[in-house]
Design a protein around this motif. Sequence first.
Motif, short mmCIF file in Angstrom:
data_model
loop_
_atom_site.label_atom_id
_atom_site.label_comp_id
_atom_site.label_asym_id
_atom_site.label_seq_id
_atom_site.Cartn_x
_atom_site.Cartn_y
_atom_site.Cartn_z
N PHE A 81 3.21 -1.36 -3.18
CA PHE A 81 4.38 -0.21 -2.83
C PHE A 81 3.56 0.46 -1.55
N ARG A 82 4.46 0.83 -0.56
CA ARG A 82 4.14 1.46 0.53
C ARG A 82 3.77 2.71 -0.03
N GLU A 116 0.61 10.44 -6.85
CA GLU A 116 1.20 9.90 -5.77
C GLU A 116 0.18 8.95 -5.16
N ALA A 117 0.87 7.69 -4.65
CA ALA A 117 -0.31 6.60 -3.91
C ALA A 117 0.38 6.14 -2.85
N GLY A 188 -4.56 2.69 -0.94
CA GLY A 188 -5.02 3.61 0.24
C GLY A 188 -5.50 4.86 -0.12
N THR A 189 -4.60 5.60 -0.96
CA THR A 189 -4.72 6.86 -1.26
C THR A 189 -4.36 6.99 -2.75
N LEU A 190 -4.77 7.84 -3.60
CA LEU A 190 -4.32 8.06 -5.02
C LEU A 190 -4.66 9.60 -5.34
#
Length: 207
Positions: A81-82, A116-117, A188-190
């Motif tokens: 998922f982007r 959010e990721a 990448g970010t979480l």
Amino acid sequence: MLHRSGRTCWKRFAGVLIAGATASAALGIGMAQGALAASFLISGERFQVAADTLRARGVSIYPMIDVAKKGTLVPVVVLGFRRAYISGLCLSVELPVPVLGPYTLVLTGGERRRVEATNLFIDATSVSAAQANTTDIDIGVAAGAIRKGPINPGDRKSRFFDPNVFAQQAQSAFLTDVRVTSVAVTAGTLNIPGLNLRLEQGRHRCF
């Protein structure tokens, strides 16, 4: 012929990809690379990931082989998922403790505000959802031709990544009552609002 729009249920096609991943284990022995140029060997332990809802933009699904530290090959379906927005997140893994018996590590979050990721990859051995709606979906696209969703950079470098294998991609997806058995999750970010991480005696699985 690729379908440029419409809705479908992922549960059926996740099963197809799991079967394809199992067959691809005969391709040879190599190392599956991790996300974001960071390679790692998985522990091989299966853990549970659950969510009340998962909304995503830029979706990919493709088969892959992960490699455990002891050299075991683990066929998986990679859900990419982007961007992903998750409510009611739960992650659990059972940890056997000598003498004391089983303990469960449980992580929860996203109850009041969504998790959010970005560039989220879930290496799954089973996937289910009460409802799965997708938009602008292509079923049967070659993995190497995926453009709407992400491909784990490390997977693309792996000898197990077959650019010609059956895969799927979609512009967006919305799933409810999500249940995933996984061996690895990378992002990448979480951002997890209301994070709660605890170790509980006994078996306390997410589902």
